[in-house]
Scaffold this motif. Sequence first.
Motif, PDB file in Angstrom:
ATOM      1  N   TYR A  73     120.425  30.934  33.999  1.00 50.37           N
ATOM      2  CA  TYR A  73     120.130  29.670  34.679  1.00 50.37           C
ATOM      3  C   TYR A  73     121.035  29.496  35.896  1.00 50.37           C
ATOM      4  CZ  TYR A  73     119.385  24.585  35.160  1.00 50.37           C
ATOM      5  OH  TYR A  73     119.091  23.328  35.622  1.00 50.37           O
ATOM      6  N   ASP A  74     122.309  29.831  35.750  1.00 53.02           N
ATOM      7  CA  ASP A  74     123.233  29.754  36.882  1.00 53.02           C
ATOM      8  C   ASP A  74     122.790  30.685  38.007  1.00 53.02           C
ATOM      9  OD1 ASP A  74     124.798  27.909  35.561  1.00 53.02           O
ATOM     10  OD2 ASP A  74     126.217  29.388  34.786  1.00 53.02           O
ATOM     11  N   LEU A  76     119.744  31.911  38.464  1.00 52.72           N
ATOM     12  CA  LEU A  76     118.432  31.495  38.954  1.00 52.72           C
ATOM     13  C   LEU A  76     118.549  30.431  40.033  1.00 52.72           C
ATOM     14  CD1 LEU A  76     115.345  31.645  38.662  1.00 52.72           C
ATOM     15  CD2 LEU A  76     115.516  29.955  36.820  1.00 52.72           C
ATOM     16  N   LYS A  77     119.449  29.488  39.851  1.00 56.60           N
ATOM     17  CA  LYS A  77     119.614  28.422  40.842  1.00 56.60           C
ATOM     18  C   LYS A  77     120.093  28.979  42.176  1.00 56.60           C
ATOM     19  CE  LYS A  77     122.056  26.011  37.888  1.00 56.60           C
ATOM     20  NZ  LYS A  77     122.885  24.944  37.282  1.00 56.60           N
ATOM     21  N   SER A  78     120.972  29.962  42.150  1.00 57.88           N
ATOM     22  CA  SER A  78     121.441  30.560  43.408  1.00 57.88           C
ATOM     23  C   SER A  78     120.422  31.541  43.967  1.00 57.88           C
ATOM     24  CB  SER A  78     122.779  31.278  43.187  1.00 57.88           C
ATOM     25  OG  SER A  78     122.629  32.365  42.284  1.00 57.88           O
ATOM     26  N   ARG A  80     117.272  31.131  44.187  1.00 59.04           N
ATOM     27  CA  ARG A  80     116.311  30.399  45.020  1.00 59.04           C
ATOM     28  C   ARG A  80     116.768  30.393  46.480  1.00 59.04           C
ATOM     29  NH1 ARG A  80     112.225  27.289  42.615  1.00 59.04           N
ATOM     30  NH2 ARG A  80     111.681  28.369  40.690  1.00 59.04           N
ATOM     31  N   THR A 123     110.170  24.940  38.577  1.00 64.57           N
ATOM     32  CA  THR A 123     111.564  24.644  38.892  1.00 64.57           C
ATOM     33  C   THR A 123     112.432  25.432  37.911  1.00 64.57           C
ATOM     34  OG1 THR A 123     111.754  22.788  37.363  1.00 64.57           O
ATOM     35  CG2 THR A 123     110.921  22.312  39.598  1.00 64.57           C
ATOM     36  N   PRO A 124     113.693  25.724  38.263  1.00 67.79           N
ATOM     37  CA  PRO A 124     114.558  26.442  37.309  1.00 67.79           C
ATOM     38  C   PRO A 124     114.626  25.785  35.929  1.00 67.79           C
ATOM     39  CG  PRO A 124     115.550  26.516  39.479  1.00 67.79           C
ATOM     40  CD  PRO A 124     114.349  25.615  39.587  1.00 67.79           C
ATOM     41  N   PRO A 125     114.790  24.454  35.821  1.00 68.38           N
ATOM     42  CA  PRO A 125     114.810  23.856  34.476  1.00 68.38           C
ATOM     43  C   PRO A 125     113.493  24.041  33.720  1.00 68.38           C
ATOM     44  CG  PRO A 125     115.785  22.357  36.069  1.00 68.38           C
ATOM     45  CD  PRO A 125     115.126  23.451  36.856  1.00 68.38           C
ATOM     46  N   ARG A 127     111.354  26.487  34.070  1.00 66.00           N
ATOM     47  CA  ARG A 127     111.237  27.900  33.687  1.00 66.00           C
ATOM     48  C   ARG A 127     112.088  28.202  32.457  1.00 66.00           C
ATOM     49  NH1 ARG A 127     111.418  32.809  38.108  1.00 66.00           N
ATOM     50  NH2 ARG A 127     110.923  34.555  36.698  1.00 66.00           N
ATOM     51  N   LEU A 147     120.467  23.242  29.629  1.00 63.36           N
ATOM     52  CA  LEU A 147     120.072  22.511  30.836  1.00 63.36           C
ATOM     53  C   LEU A 147     120.890  21.250  31.068  1.00 63.36           C
ATOM     54  CD1 LEU A 147     116.189  22.824  30.461  1.00 63.36           C
ATOM     55  CD2 LEU A 147     117.684  24.179  31.933  1.00 63.36           C
TER      56      LEU A 147
END
Length: 293
Positions: A73-74, A76-78, A80, A123-125, A127, A147
């Motif tokens: 998740y960490d 994935l956010k970067s 993007r 959105t990442p959350p 997904r 999350l």
Amino acid sequence: MADERAPEQVDRLGAEWEKHRPAVFGVAYRLLGSVADAEDVAQDVWLRAAGSDLHDVEDLRAWLVTVAARRSYDILKSARVRRESYVGPWLPEPLLTGPDAAEPVLVDDSVSTAMLLVMEELTPPERVAFVLHDVFDLEFARIAEVLDVSPPAARQLASRARRRVAKAKESTPRVSKAERERVLATFRAAYESGDLAGLVKLLDPDAIYVTDGGGKVSAARKLIHGGERIAEVMVRVGRQWSLDHIDLVEVGGELSLVCHREGRVYSVDTVQIADGRITAYRRVINPDKLSRF
């Protein structure tokens, strides 16, 4: 105290790791679409587990998958942000599955190129919630921890993602293995012989052609639309490449085309098929994404 527990803990982890590693890698790959990143996450999870007290962990698989999801998740956010500067279209890194895979892989439709691209639109959350609940059957309390939301909010995220995925699936009907093999074998023969009419016949009039070169090799930086136009481009590229051979190989749980040139894998091509014709042709030629083939 910690040093006294370590040998027993490592023994337990060692005994269980090989059984659970496919799930750890699997959640990371489904969230990131990158084999390299998923392997890094799996290594991080192993190190985290080896340094943690696992005595009170009742469900080790769920614990490992949760740690992998949090790390993914960490990333994935970067990711993007990184995708915005990616040169040309971005496609998931191909994942070798089936008998040719070096290690066991958890396979379902969520590792196909088409489904990974659908999940890219979430959105990442969303997904994370969808993958953890619908694919790995984790409870919403665990997903909420990843999350940093409430369990009802995690449930809502998964529900919203599920609706979007279901809607996308409606436009991509499932194709039998036999039908996929027939179309790809016929397409390969036409491609290798430079048969323009044969390629046009196998491509849907509204088909799309996507190439991911990542700025590392020459590749179209925009989608190409239309069966005839795609066939013309493929015939021209086929002559330029002068391929050694093309293999039918399982990638992402589906039969795909792997093109060899000058003794190495030069492209991995995945397709979507409907009514006996190819509706989407996606070609990865970025060498960074082919190093594991």
